[in-house]
Design a protein around this motif. Structure first.
Motif, PDB file in Angstrom:
ATOM      1  N   THR A  35       0.833  -1.201   0.000  1.00  0.00           N
ATOM      2  CA  THR A  35       0.000   0.000   0.000  1.00  0.00           C
ATOM      3  C   THR A  35       0.870   1.253   0.000  1.00  0.00           C
ATOM      4  OG1 THR A  35      -1.724  -1.182   1.234  1.00  0.00           O
ATOM      5  CG2 THR A  35      -1.851   1.227   1.207  1.00  0.00           C
ATOM      6  N   LEU A  36       0.498   2.223  -0.821  1.00  0.00           N
ATOM      7  CA  LEU A  36       1.198   3.503  -0.829  1.00  0.00           C
ATOM      8  C   LEU A  36       0.725   4.353   0.350  1.00  0.00           C
ATOM      9  CD1 LEU A  36       1.107   4.344  -4.643  1.00  0.00           C
ATOM     10  CD2 LEU A  36       2.802   3.031  -3.364  1.00  0.00           C
ATOM     11  N   GLU A  37       1.378   5.492   0.556  1.00  0.00           N
ATOM     12  CA  GLU A  37       1.048   6.356   1.684  1.00  0.00           C
ATOM     13  C   GLU A  37      -0.376   6.908   1.563  1.00  0.00           C
ATOM     14  OE1 GLU A  37       3.533   6.815  -0.432  1.00  0.00           O
ATOM     15  OE2 GLU A  37       5.409   7.410   0.565  1.00  0.00           O
ATOM     16  N   PRO A  38      -0.943   7.369   2.671  1.00  0.00           N
ATOM     17  CA  PRO A  38      -2.236   8.059   2.611  1.00  0.00           C
ATOM     18  C   PRO A  38      -2.144   9.296   1.722  1.00  0.00           C
ATOM     19  CG  PRO A  38      -1.675   7.503   4.874  1.00  0.00           C
ATOM     20  CD  PRO A  38      -0.452   7.221   4.042  1.00  0.00           C
ATOM     21  N   GLU A  39      -3.287   9.744   1.273  1.00  0.00           N
ATOM     22  CA  GLU A  39      -3.346  10.865   0.347  1.00  0.00           C
ATOM     23  C   GLU A  39      -2.633  12.104   0.880  1.00  0.00           C
ATOM     24  OE1 GLU A  39      -7.107  13.256  -0.523  1.00  0.00           O
ATOM     25  OE2 GLU A  39      -6.982  11.924  -2.266  1.00  0.00           O
ATOM     26  N   SER A  40      -2.842  12.415   2.166  1.00  0.00           N
ATOM     27  CA  SER A  40      -2.232  13.629   2.731  1.00  0.00           C
ATOM     28  C   SER A  40      -0.713  13.559   2.695  1.00  0.00           C
ATOM     29  CB  SER A  40      -2.709  13.836   4.172  1.00  0.00           C
ATOM     30  OG  SER A  40      -2.383  12.710   4.982  1.00  0.00           O
ATOM     31  N   GLU A  41      -0.152  12.372   2.961  1.00  0.00           N
ATOM     32  CA  GLU A  41       1.300  12.221   2.926  1.00  0.00           C
ATOM     33  C   GLU A  41       1.831  12.301   1.505  1.00  0.00           C
ATOM     34  OE1 GLU A  41       2.800   8.885   5.099  1.00  0.00           O
ATOM     35  OE2 GLU A  41       1.351   9.138   6.732  1.00  0.00           O
ATOM     36  N   MET A  42       1.071  11.743   0.555  1.00  0.00           N
ATOM     37  CA  MET A  42       1.517  11.798  -0.841  1.00  0.00           C
ATOM     38  C   MET A  42       1.474  13.232  -1.370  1.00  0.00           C
ATOM     39  SD  MET A  42      -0.108   8.327  -2.510  1.00  0.00           S
ATOM     40  CE  MET A  42       0.958   8.379  -3.932  1.00  0.00           C
ATOM     41  N   MET A  43       0.468  13.995  -0.938  1.00  0.00           N
ATOM     42  CA  MET A  43       0.411  15.398  -1.344  1.00  0.00           C
ATOM     43  C   MET A  43       1.636  16.150  -0.856  1.00  0.00           C
ATOM     44  SD  MET A  43      -3.637  16.109  -0.584  1.00  0.00           S
ATOM     45  CE  MET A  43      -3.418  17.893  -0.635  1.00  0.00           C
ATOM     46  N   LYS A  85      -7.952   0.512  -3.171  1.00  0.00           N
ATOM     47  CA  LYS A  85      -8.631  -0.315  -2.179  1.00  0.00           C
ATOM     48  C   LYS A  85      -9.634   0.549  -1.422  1.00  0.00           C
ATOM     49  CE  LYS A  85      -7.678  -3.165   1.897  1.00  0.00           C
ATOM     50  NZ  LYS A  85      -6.613  -3.647   2.815  1.00  0.00           N
ATOM     51  N   PRO A  86     -10.918   0.174  -1.434  1.00  0.00           N
ATOM     52  CA  PRO A  86     -11.927   1.006  -0.774  1.00  0.00           C
ATOM     53  C   PRO A  86     -11.968   0.771   0.733  1.00  0.00           C
ATOM     54  CG  PRO A  86     -12.972  -0.907  -1.756  1.00  0.00           C
ATOM     55  CD  PRO A  86     -11.508  -0.986  -2.122  1.00  0.00           C
ATOM     56  N   GLY A  87     -12.672   1.655   1.431  1.00  0.00           N
ATOM     57  CA  GLY A  87     -12.936   1.477   2.850  1.00  0.00           C
ATOM     58  C   GLY A  87     -11.826   1.966   3.749  1.00  0.00           C
ATOM     59  N   PRO A  88     -12.038   1.837   5.084  1.00  0.00           N
ATOM     60  CA  PRO A  88     -11.026   2.255   6.069  1.00  0.00           C
ATOM     61  C   PRO A  88      -9.708   1.510   5.859  1.00  0.00           C
ATOM     62  CG  PRO A  88     -13.137   1.803   7.133  1.00  0.00           C
ATOM     63  CD  PRO A  88     -13.264   1.324   5.710  1.00  0.00           C
ATOM     64  N   GLY A  89      -8.624   2.244   5.925  1.00  0.00           N
ATOM     65  CA  GLY A  89      -7.324   1.635   5.699  1.00  0.00           C
ATOM     66  C   GLY A  89      -7.028   1.358   4.244  1.00  0.00           C
ATOM     67  N   GLY A  90      -7.922   1.845   3.377  1.00  0.00           N
ATOM     68  CA  GLY A  90      -7.716   1.620   1.949  1.00  0.00           C
ATOM     69  C   GLY A  90      -6.783   2.646   1.342  1.00  0.00           C
ATOM     70  N   GLY A  91      -6.830   2.740   0.024  1.00  0.00           N
ATOM     71  CA  GLY A  91      -5.957   3.657  -0.694  1.00  0.00           C
ATOM     72  C   GLY A  91      -5.304   2.976  -1.866  1.00  0.00           C
TER      73      GLY A  91
END
Length: 247
Positions: A39-47, A73-79
């Motif tokens: 899994t890649l980083e959360p959206e905020s970290e990638m920004m 990947k949908p849902g909590p912990g997704g991305g």
């Protein structure tokens, strides 16, 4: 109230940013050794990492998703999750360009007739002896296969193994993609006819590769592919003149 719609120039700039970010993400995936399922980083970290706005980041991820390099990947912990680099996805992208260029199935087949015998030659010349047992196992699975599904799986596995043993990742990926494109349209061929002959041919090609006999391996694979093309031509004569369509 002033119209807030983006101008064509600003849209082009936005697309440029998203394309650049998509390339950076791919470079980072390779540099960090990430593999399928990571899994890649959360959206905020990638920004923050790529110093980009949310809209451009999401467009970059969408570009990679369309090309089959990531999945969301949908849902909590997704991305964004790294996908397996699959020849089918590469082939799907390739068909877009083949259709745009008006490439016909006869031309695709001609390319296969050049590449797969060459792959067999390279496999006999430079393969890792550690692969011999795996090749023998795949051939035996073809001999033991019962039913269409098992037979097709074993036959596909044989060709994929030979191409991987050629020791050239680009030839492997390209040849598999061409095979995927073609067999998707001609999947009924060889299911019920001449199966015993094909099994023996696969075994002979495998023996030549394992023995390191490049000339024989190339000759047998070329004859095998030419026979396959003739069979397709008889059973589906309209296919060879069709333009490869984007799927």
């Amino acid at each position: 109230m002033r119209n807030q719609a983006a101008s064509p120039a600003s849209e082009r700039r936005s697309e440029k940013v998203s394309s650049l970010v998509a390339r950076e993400i791919v470079r980072d995936i390779a540099a960090r050794g990430l593999g399928p399922g990571d899994t890649l980083e959360p959206e905020s970290e990638m920004m923050q990492r790529y110093q980009v706005a949310r809209a451009s980041l999401r467009e970059a991820l969408r570009i990679l998703e369309v090309h089959g390099l990531i999945r969301m990947k949908p849902g909590p912990g997704g991305g964004p999750v790294v996908s397996d680099v699959d020849s089918r996805e590469f082939g799907r992208t390739m068909t877009l360009f083949l259709q745009a260029k008006g490439i016909r199935f006869s031309e695709l087949v001609e390319a296969r007739l050049i590449i797969e015998p060459l792959a067999a030659r390279l496999a006999a010349t430079r393969h890792d002896p550690a692969d011999n047992d795996d090749l023998r196992r795949i051939v035996q699975e073809g001999l033991d296969a019962e039913g269409d599904a098992q037979w097709l799986a074993a036959s596909n596995a044989f060709h994929a193994k030979v191409m991987s043993m050629a020791g050239n990742g680009l030839i492997d990926l390209f040849a598999r993609a061409l095979k995927d494109i073609f067999t998707e349209r001609a999947s009924s061929v060889y299911v019920a006819r001449r199966r015993g002959h094909v099994r023996r041919t696969h075994a002979e090609i495998a023996d030549a590769i394992i023995d390191g006999d490049a000339d024989v391996a190339e000759e047998l694979m070329r004859a095998h592919m030419e026979e396959y093309v003739r069979t397709v031509g008889r059973r589906e004569p309209q296919l060879m003149g069709e333009i490869v369509d984007w799927r």
